[in-house]
Motif scaffolding. Structure first.
Motif, mmCIF file in Angstrom:
data_model
loop_
_atom_site.group_PDB
_atom_site.id
_atom_site.type_symbol
_atom_site.label_atom_id
_atom_site.label_comp_id
_atom_site.label_asym_id
_atom_site.label_seq_id
_atom_site.Cartn_x
_atom_site.Cartn_y
_atom_site.Cartn_z
ATOM 1 N N LEU A 123 -11.146 2.092 17.471
ATOM 2 C CA LEU A 123 -11.270 3.444 16.929
ATOM 3 C C LEU A 123 -10.918 4.487 17.974
ATOM 4 N N GLN A 124 -11.340 4.262 19.208
ATOM 5 C CA GLN A 124 -11.033 5.199 20.296
ATOM 6 C C GLN A 124 -9.527 5.272 20.535
ATOM 7 N N ASP A 125 -8.878 4.121 20.561
ATOM 8 C CA ASP A 125 -7.434 4.111 20.793
ATOM 9 C C ASP A 125 -6.692 4.762 19.629
ATOM 10 N N GLU A 126 -7.201 4.559 18.410
ATOM 11 C CA GLU A 126 -6.566 5.200 17.251
ATOM 12 C C GLU A 126 -6.718 6.714 17.338
ATOM 13 N N GLU A 127 -7.898 7.173 17.788
ATOM 14 C CA GLU A 127 -8.100 8.610 17.974
ATOM 15 C C GLU A 127 -7.167 9.152 19.055
ATOM 16 N N ARG A 128 -6.975 8.359 20.106
ATOM 17 C CA ARG A 128 -6.060 8.798 21.164
ATOM 18 C C ARG A 128 -4.632 8.914 20.637
ATOM 19 N N ARG A 129 -4.225 7.935 19.866
ATOM 20 C CA ARG A 129 -2.866 7.995 19.312
ATOM 21 C C ARG A 129 -2.712 9.186 18.366
ATOM 22 N N HIS A 130 -3.761 9.423 17.567
ATOM 23 C CA HIS A 130 -3.707 10.573 16.656
ATOM 24 C C HIS A 130 -3.642 11.886 17.446
ATOM 25 N N LEU A 131 -4.478 11.996 18.496
ATOM 26 C CA LEU A 131 -4.456 13.203 19.313
ATOM 27 C C LEU A 131 -3.112 13.374 20.005
ATOM 28 N N ALA A 132 -2.527 12.258 20.489
ATOM 29 C CA ALA A 132 -1.216 12.351 21.138
ATOM 30 C C ALA A 132 -0.151 12.834 20.155
ATOM 31 N N ARG A 133 -0.207 12.349 18.901
ATOM 32 C CA ARG A 133 0.773 12.813 17.909
ATOM 33 C C ARG A 133 0.598 14.303 17.620
ATOM 34 N N GLU A 134 -0.666 14.726 17.492
ATOM 35 C CA GLU A 134 -0.905 16.137 17.201
ATOM 36 C C GLU A 134 -0.422 17.016 18.352
ATOM 37 N N LEU A 135 -0.714 16.609 19.588
ATOM 38 C CA LEU A 135 -0.263 17.397 20.737
ATOM 39 C C LEU A 135 1.253 17.438 20.820
ATOM 40 N N HIS A 136 1.884 16.296 20.557
ATOM 41 C CA HIS A 136 3.341 16.240 20.647
ATOM 42 C C HIS A 136 3.986 17.077 19.549
ATOM 43 N N ASP A 137 3.445 16.942 18.338
ATOM 44 C CA ASP A 137 4.098 17.629 17.211
ATOM 45 C C ASP A 137 3.797 19.127 17.200
ATOM 46 N N GLU A 138 2.583 19.514 17.529
ATOM 47 C CA GLU A 138 2.210 20.922 17.440
ATOM 48 C C GLU A 138 2.380 21.642 18.780
ATOM 49 N N PHE A 139 1.653 21.218 19.773
ATOM 50 C CA PHE A 139 1.664 21.908 21.056
ATOM 51 C C PHE A 139 2.998 21.748 21.759
ATOM 52 N N GLY A 140 3.569 20.535 21.681
ATOM 53 C CA GLY A 140 4.859 20.302 22.331
ATOM 54 C C GLY A 140 5.955 21.162 21.729
ATOM 55 N N GLN A 141 5.999 21.256 20.402
ATOM 56 C CA GLN A 141 7.028 22.093 19.762
ATOM 57 C C GLN A 141 6.815 23.568 20.091
ATOM 58 N N SER A 142 5.530 23.979 20.170
ATOM 59 C CA SER A 142 5.266 25.381 20.510
ATOM 60 C C SER A 142 5.756 25.701 21.916
ATOM 61 N N LEU A 143 5.520 24.797 22.860
ATOM 62 C CA LEU A 143 5.998 25.017 24.228
ATOM 63 C C LEU A 143 7.524 25.048 24.278
ATOM 64 N N ALA A 144 8.154 24.137 23.502
ATOM 65 C CA ALA A 144 9.621 24.151 23.459
ATOM 66 C C ALA A 144 10.134 25.465 22.877
ATOM 67 N N ALA A 145 9.458 25.974 21.852
ATOM 68 C CA ALA A 145 9.871 27.250 21.264
ATOM 69 C C ALA A 145 9.684 28.395 22.259
ATOM 70 N N ILE A 146 8.562 28.371 22.992
ATOM 71 C CA ILE A 146 8.328 29.426 23.997
ATOM 72 C C ILE A 146 9.426 29.412 25.045
#
Length: 461
Positions: free
Chosen positions: A249-272
């Protein structure tokens, strides 16, 4: 308070049996000595009675015959019948004077009693004591018939009767101790198996079981031992299963958090960063004074993207199953060497072949190494970190040594070490974290391969 001196059980029981046997032997010897003394006194009392009766008959005969010549007292006739070596017969007149005394000589003993026995016997029983019987005729006391035995003769008789028994018992006691010890050693032989089983349990081998025993007491111990080992095995298996589910469950949460950071925060930084580049082009034409601010925004966005990339790498490591454990760990170590910029040197060495290792075990080993390196970088302040991973026939051994601070409380109680312990427990392995022999810290992990089946590890990573 409880550090008392320890004795072997066989020795302790043998000493107790020896003490009880010695007490019994002493009681038997004392009984024989008392019986011998009473028999000796009863014999001289009987002789005294015979002598007194004989003297009464002698005096009565004198009075009956009215003989003017009297040889009273005359001990010769009675001595011929009752005399034994060392015996003394005497007649004591009314005034206390010995009127006649007759003694036989004491023979020379071929086997004299020991001096210690002589002293003991004479101090306890007083041999040589007289036996006196009154000589009475027609109501008038004529004197006393006195009988005694030479103390040396009576002591020799006592030694002959009871002393040899004491000697035999003294010889028999050590032999009895040897026989008792041998019997106890044979009877308690299963205790070695019980001790071996307990040592296996202490070492973490909960498959240890005890065989049936002949003794009812040991059979009861065996039943309790096997039940306890089975209960512990079941409890640890359930705990390991729960830990595996929590880790999954912990690893699944980590993978989910990594996807969210990559898709949301990463794209925002690229846009900035893209907007900062566009703003720089516009500022170059219309307002050159804003070029520095645009470059600063671009540098900040680039730095945040690098930080995000490192966080994503830690949250979601590379596909260990695709790259292999060796390549993944080498990449991990190379990344730490790059980020440390020469302040800390990380090295890794492999011993054995890891291509056939199950992917779940490989993923957990990767996570354990990742947490260990993070701990060393954050808390140890080390300049050198050495890793060694060895494959054996039935287990995998991981050793990580550094030259940093070995007594940092954060390194021993942090979440990283707790996560490593959880992963090792899920694999039914062992983990130790101690100070190194030459300073620094030493982490040791051993994962058994016998319990690392696909069914047991399907949720581990």
């Amino acid at each position: 308070m409880w550090n008392r001196e320890r004795f072997d059980l066989k020795v302790r029981l043998t000493l107790r049996v020896a003490a009880i046997s010695a007490a019994c032997f002493a009681a038997i010897s004392a009984y024989f000595l008392v019986t011998t003394d009473r028999a000796a006194h009863a014999r001289i009392d009987g002789i005294a009675a015979i002598v007194a009766k004989t003297l009464e008959l002698q005096q009565g005969k004198v009075l009956w015959t009215a003989s003017p010549r009297s040889d009273f007292p005359n001990l010769d006739p009675v001595s011929a019948y009752v005399m034994t070596p060392g015996l003394c017969l005497a007649f004591r007149g009314p005034g206390g004077d010995m009127l006649q005394r007759f003694c036989s000589g004491a023979p020379v003993a071929e086997d004299p009693p020991p001096q210690i026995f002589t002293a003991f016997y004479r101090g306890l029983f007083d041999p040589g004591r007289e036996a006196a019987r009154p000589v009475i005729l027609r109501g008038t006391k004529l004197g006393d018939a006195v009988v005694s035995v030479d103390p040396a003769v009576q002591t020799a008789e006592a030694w002959h009767e009871a002393g040899r028994l004491m000697l035999a018992l003294t010889i028999a006691l050590p032999l009895l101790c040897v026989l008792v010890y041998a019997a106890l050693a044979r009877a308690l032989r299963p205790t070695r198996m019980i001790r071996s089983g307990l040592e296996q349990i202490a070492a973490g081998d909960l498959t240890a079981r005890l065989p049936p025993f002949d003794l009812a007491e040991l059979s009861a111990v065996r039943d309790v031992f096997n039940h306890l080992a089975e209960s512990l095995d079941t409890a640890l298996a359930e705990r390991a299963e729960l830990t595996r589910k929590l880790i999954a469950l912990q690893d699944e949460e980590r993978r989910h958090l990594a996807r969210e950071l990559h898709d949301e925060f990463g794209q925002s930084l690229a846009a900035i960063r893209a907007l900062a580049s566009s703003a720089r082009q516009t500022a170059a034409q219309d307002c050159p004074s804003l070029l520095g601010e645009c470059d600063g925004i671009a540098r900040t966005a680039t730095g945040m993207m690098e930080t995000l990339r490192g966080a994503l790498f830690r949250l979601r490591p590379p596909d260990v199953e695709e790259l292999g454990l060796v390549a993944s760990l080498e990449g991990l170590v190379a990344g730490w060497n790059g980020r440390s910029r020469g302040e800390t040197r990380y090295t890794i060495r492999f011993d054995g072949t890891f291509e056939t290792l199950p992917a779940t075990i490989s993923a957990n080993i990767y996570r354990i190494v990742q947490e260990a390196l993070t701990n060393a970088a954050k808390h140890a302040g080390a300049t050198r970190v050495n890793l060694e991973l060895a494959m054996h026939a039935d287990e995998i051994a991981l050793a990580i040594d550094d030259d940093g601070r070995s007594h940092d409380p954060a390194a021993k109680s942090g979440m990283g070490l707790l996560g490593m312990r959880e992963r090792v427990a899920a694999l039914r392995g062992r983990l130790s974290f101690e100070a190194g022999p030459n300073g620094g810290s030493a982490l040791r992990v051993v994962i058994p391969l016998a319990t690392a089946t696909p069914h047991a590890l399907e949720h581990a990573a």
